[in-house]
Motif scaffolding. Structure first.
Motif, PDB file in Angstrom:
ATOM      1  N   GLN A  13     -17.536  25.797  -5.287  1.00 33.66           N
ATOM      2  CA  GLN A  13     -17.620  27.220  -5.623  1.00 33.66           C
ATOM      3  C   GLN A  13     -16.983  27.497  -6.985  1.00 33.66           C
ATOM      4  O   GLN A  13     -17.490  28.314  -7.752  1.00 33.66           O
ATOM      5  N   CYS A  62     -26.497  33.816  -6.248  1.00 35.82           N
ATOM      6  CA  CYS A  62     -26.804  33.614  -4.826  1.00 35.82           C
ATOM      7  C   CYS A  62     -25.998  32.445  -4.256  1.00 35.82           C
ATOM      8  O   CYS A  62     -25.499  32.518  -3.125  1.00 35.82           O
ATOM      9  N   VAL A  65     -22.331  33.662  -3.722  1.00 28.61           N
ATOM     10  CA  VAL A  65     -22.183  34.506  -2.539  1.00 28.61           C
ATOM     11  C   VAL A  65     -22.318  33.670  -1.268  1.00 28.61           C
ATOM     12  O   VAL A  65     -21.543  33.821  -0.314  1.00 28.61           O
ATOM     13  N   GLY A  66     -23.284  32.754  -1.248  1.00 29.40           N
ATOM     14  CA  GLY A  66     -23.462  31.893  -0.087  1.00 29.40           C
ATOM     15  C   GLY A  66     -22.255  31.002   0.165  1.00 29.40           C
ATOM     16  O   GLY A  66     -21.802  30.850   1.308  1.00 29.40           O
ATOM     17  N   SER A  68     -19.225  31.667  -0.750  1.00 29.62           N
ATOM     18  CA  SER A  68     -18.130  32.542  -0.310  1.00 29.62           C
ATOM     19  C   SER A  68     -18.214  32.803   1.188  1.00 29.62           C
ATOM     20  O   SER A  68     -17.197  32.781   1.891  1.00 29.62           O
ATOM     21  N   ILE A  69     -19.429  33.023   1.692  1.00 30.80           N
ATOM     22  CA  ILE A  69     -19.611  33.257   3.125  1.00 30.80           C
ATOM     23  C   ILE A  69     -19.265  31.999   3.916  1.00 30.80           C
ATOM     24  O   ILE A  69     -18.600  32.061   4.955  1.00 30.80           O
ATOM     25  N   VAL A  70     -19.696  30.836   3.417  1.00 29.43           N
ATOM     26  CA  VAL A  70     -19.392  29.571   4.097  1.00 29.43           C
ATOM     27  C   VAL A  70     -17.886  29.332   4.120  1.00 29.43           C
ATOM     28  O   VAL A  70     -17.316  28.928   5.149  1.00 29.43           O
ATOM     29  N   ALA A  72     -15.497  31.573   3.997  1.00 32.21           N
ATOM     30  CA  ALA A  72     -14.874  32.526   4.924  1.00 32.21           C
ATOM     31  C   ALA A  72     -15.079  32.090   6.371  1.00 32.21           C
ATOM     32  O   ALA A  72     -14.162  32.179   7.193  1.00 32.21           O
ATOM     33  N   ALA A  73     -16.263  31.600   6.687  1.00 33.27           N
ATOM     34  CA  ALA A  73     -16.528  31.133   8.044  1.00 33.27           C
ATOM     35  C   ALA A  73     -15.689  29.903   8.369  1.00 33.27           C
ATOM     36  O   ALA A  73     -15.140  29.785   9.469  1.00 33.27           O
TER      37      ALA A  73
END
Length: 147
Positions: A13, A62, A65-66, A68-70, A72-73
């Motif tokens: 990232q 994109c 953002v993807g 970042s979501i991964v 966080a999960a």
């Protein structure tokens, strides 16, 4: 295993963010932004290079953002139930006796205090002694009677 995967995704990232910053800074400021359509000149013309930069920015954004979501999960999955610190709560402590400090200890009578003054009740509130002292200091002073 999860820690090394998390570190890898975090480094990935950071690289995507650095690439996105570079691509954004290389773009020509033209005011059209992402809404401008393509041109028939091809990839090597000035307009084609701008389209490539716009597409690269969109893809990198994109990805960012993807990722970042991964991240966080991944961070939330590895966590167990958290405990809440109750050391400052107003409820009775499980040990039975309340802690004694200068703020929560019963008020000691002073030589100039009236003899009929009731001692302050024991409280877990750290500001109870200060509040009691403030109410005693703020007692109205009786004005002399007018004749």
């Amino acid at each position: 295993m999860m820690s090394s995967l998390f570190t890898f995704v975090l480094v990935l990232q950071a690289l995507v963010a650095a690439a996105m910053i570079g691509v954004i800074l290389m773009q020509k400021s033209e005011g059209g932004g992402l809404g401008v359509g393509g041109s028939p000149g091809g990839m090597l013309s000035a307009r084609g290079a701008a389209d490539f930069m716009t597409r690269a920015t969109t893809i990198l954004a994109c990805l960012f953002v993807g990722l970042s979501i991964v991240l966080a999960a991944m961070a939330s999955v590895g966590r167990s139930g958290s405990t809440i610190d109750t050391s400052l709560s107003k409820t009775a402590q499980p040990g039975g006796a309340a802690p004694t400090s200068s703020l929560t200890a019963p008020a000691q009578p002073t030589p100039d205090a009236p003899a009929n003054a009731a001692p302050a009740p024991v409280s877990n509130d750290p500001l109870a002694a200060a509040a009691a002292a403030a109410t005693q200091d703020a007692a109205p002073i009786e004005a002399p009677a007018k004749k």
